[in-house]
Design a protein around this motif. Structure first.
Motif, PDB file in Angstrom:
ATOM      1  N   ILE A   8       8.116  68.586  -8.753  1.00 46.04           N
ATOM      2  CA  ILE A   8       8.436  69.993  -9.017  1.00 46.04           C
ATOM      3  C   ILE A   8       9.812  70.344  -8.450  1.00 46.04           C
ATOM      4  O   ILE A   8      10.556  71.144  -9.038  1.00 46.04           O
ATOM      5  N   THR A   9      10.176  69.747  -7.317  1.00 43.50           N
ATOM      6  CA  THR A   9      11.516  69.970  -6.767  1.00 43.50           C
ATOM      7  C   THR A   9      12.590  69.511  -7.739  1.00 43.50           C
ATOM      8  O   THR A   9      13.586  70.219  -7.979  1.00 43.50           O
ATOM      9  N   ALA A  10      12.418  68.323  -8.326  1.00 39.54           N
ATOM     10  CA  ALA A  10      13.386  67.813  -9.293  1.00 39.54           C
ATOM     11  C   ALA A  10      13.488  68.733 -10.504  1.00 39.54           C
ATOM     12  O   ALA A  10      14.592  69.046 -10.978  1.00 39.54           O
ATOM     13  N   ALA A  11      12.332  69.190 -11.002  1.00 40.61           N
ATOM     14  CA  ALA A  11      12.345  70.105 -12.139  1.00 40.61           C
ATOM     15  C   ALA A  11      13.027  71.416 -11.783  1.00 40.61           C
ATOM     16  O   ALA A  11      13.745  72.010 -12.600  1.00 40.61           O
ATOM     17  N   ILE A  29      18.352  63.209 -10.489  1.00 41.95           N
ATOM     18  CA  ILE A  29      18.083  61.779 -10.667  1.00 41.95           C
ATOM     19  C   ILE A  29      17.483  61.178  -9.404  1.00 41.95           C
ATOM     20  O   ILE A  29      16.496  60.430  -9.443  1.00 41.95           O
ATOM     21  N   PHE A  30      18.050  61.522  -8.264  1.00 40.69           N
ATOM     22  CA  PHE A  30      17.546  60.972  -7.005  1.00 40.69           C
ATOM     23  C   PHE A  30      16.202  61.581  -6.623  1.00 40.69           C
ATOM     24  O   PHE A  30      15.356  60.901  -6.027  1.00 40.69           O
ATOM     25  N   LEU A  31      15.993  62.840  -6.952  1.00 41.38           N
ATOM     26  CA  LEU A  31      14.702  63.458  -6.665  1.00 41.38           C
ATOM     27  C   LEU A  31      13.595  62.854  -7.526  1.00 41.38           C
ATOM     28  O   LEU A  31      12.470  62.657  -7.058  1.00 41.38           O
ATOM     29  N   VAL A  32      13.900  62.563  -8.784  1.00 41.53           N
ATOM     30  CA  VAL A  32      12.910  61.900  -9.644  1.00 41.53           C
ATOM     31  C   VAL A  32      12.616  60.493  -9.108  1.00 41.53           C
ATOM     32  O   VAL A  32      11.457  60.054  -9.076  1.00 41.53           O
ATOM     33  N   ALA A  33      13.663  59.792  -8.677  1.00 40.56           N
ATOM     34  CA  ALA A  33      13.448  58.466  -8.094  1.00 40.56           C
ATOM     35  C   ALA A  33      12.625  58.557  -6.812  1.00 40.56           C
ATOM     36  O   ALA A  33      11.765  57.694  -6.550  1.00 40.56           O
TER      37      ALA A  33
END
Length: 387
Positions: free
Chosen positions: A79-82, A166-170
């Motif tokens: 959710i943070t990445a989104a 990108i890094f948050l999704v990773a």
């Protein structure tokens, strides 16, 4: 070997999480400025990120007490990445930016304290060192605080949101494989937090930590400006920031061994004294040689402080209470302390100037040491209470 694989996933999560943070912290303000936000609006949106750390970690720590971190951390990371990507949909509207910022900050604040608790549990089970896992976060911070500048120079501010996402999704991907403890048994009696919260030494510790972290407000907000005023160029200032974090990495590598040899109390006390010394030297001897030397004290003011605090909190909040203890520590010390420190540094800088701002930061760290002495007094053995 399973322990090595689990340690690898923990190191990967810290690295990716702090890559995102290292890209965020230096360029959040410039990105907001590029969105047409006023200085006041930028201040409010920055404070929203900081103060979200006050309430959110405690709520997530309480939920983890019942649900387990395994059910929270991956969803919070996703959710943070989104949320970061959703910032682009605000198109510079302040109200929309504030709402989205509060939302992603609320979920972002969930992950690190719960992962810290997971890492300490894993380290104790495997006989490993927390610091040697946590240092990967510092390396990630260095990598992206430097690398994001090159990315933005090539692509412009349009790369800011997707670059961080990108890094948050990773990090979300890595969070799915962390060595979380077993899920709580809904029918089993749970240890209560009330006994620990009644201990006066805990509140002395939190107040001491709040003051120590508040003293960093002058550094994070105004160190670069102060160094420029004393003749340093932007390249030199960037190298000084990088050198400070490298010293932090070095302490994380050897810090657990040092704590075992000297004890938490001595490392803690040294961290507070050296923090006060660091700000005092910057205030009164701001020449290049002294500034380089005292940048090495970031190993004390941040790394030694944080490592000793994690060990102290883990000892006071054993087992199922650890996630809530880490959340309380993060919210009071880093959330409230960091927010108040930034606001206070802004006021003192405007009214007293740079030298007196860093002098006040030095006094604040020493004042925190007074409460630390009370916190480190031997505490009675805790008895677990059942609901």
């Amino acid at each position: 070997m399973q322990a090595d694989r689990e340690g690898g996933w923990l190191a990967a999560f810290y690295f990716l999480y702090f890559c995102a943070l290292g890209a965020f912290m230096p360029y959040w303000g410039p990105w907001l400025h590029a969105q047409g936000q006023s200085p006041l609006a930028i201040g409010i949106l920055t404070a929203a990120v900081q103060f979200s750390k006050v309430l959110a970690p405690n709520l997530w720590g309480w939920l983890a007490h019942f649900w387990g971190s395994r059910r929270i951390v991956p969803w919070a990371a996703l959710i943070t990445a989104a949320g970061f990507l959703a910032l682009g949909l605000a198109h510079g509207n302040f109200s929309a930016l504030l709402l989205i910022t509060l939302t992603f900050s609320f979920f972002w604040a969930a992950t690190l304290p719960l992962v810290d608790a997971t890492t300490m549990d894993w380290a104790q089970r495997c006989g490993a060192a927390y610091g040697r896992i946590r240092l990967w976060g510092s390396l990630g911070f260095i990598a992206l605080s430097l690398g994001m500048g090159g990315l933005l120079a090539h692509w412009g501010m349009t790369a800011f949101l997707p670059g961080i996402a990108i890094f948050l999704v990773a990090a979300w991907g890595a969070s799915r494989y962390l060595p979380y403890g077993t899920l709580p048994d809904a029918n089993a009696p749970r240890p209560r937090l009330s006994g620990t919260l009644r201990q006066v030494s805990l509140w002395f510790f939190l107040l001491a930590g709040l003051l120590e972290q508040a003293s960093h407000g002058a550094y994070y907000a105004f160190y670069s400006i102060y160094a420029e005023q004393h003749g340093l160029g932007s390249a030199a200032i960037g190298m000084l920031w990088g050198f400070a974090v490298l010293c932090e990495v070095a302490f994380f590598w050897w810090g657990d061994r040092l704590i075992r040899r000297l004890g938490v109390s001595l490392v803690f006390t040294g961290a507070f004294v050296l923090t006060a010394l660091r700000w005092g030297v910057i205030a009164w001897w701001p020449g290049l040689v002294w500034i380089i030397l005292v940048q090495s004290l970031h190993a004390a003011s941040y790394a030694a402080f944080h490592l000793a605090a994690v060990h102290w909190v883990s000892g006071r909040f054993p087992g199922a209470l650890r996630a809530r203890g880490m959340a309380l520590y993060a919210s009071v010390v880093y959330g409230l302390g960091g927010g108040l420190g930034a606001l206070g540094a802004g006021w003192t800088w405007a009214h007293w100037g740079g030298q007196n701002t860093f002098a006040a930061a030095s006094a604040l760290a020493l004042f925190g040491g007074v409460f630390l002495i009370q916190a480190l007094r031997p505490a009675p053995t805790l008895e677990k209470e059942a609901d």
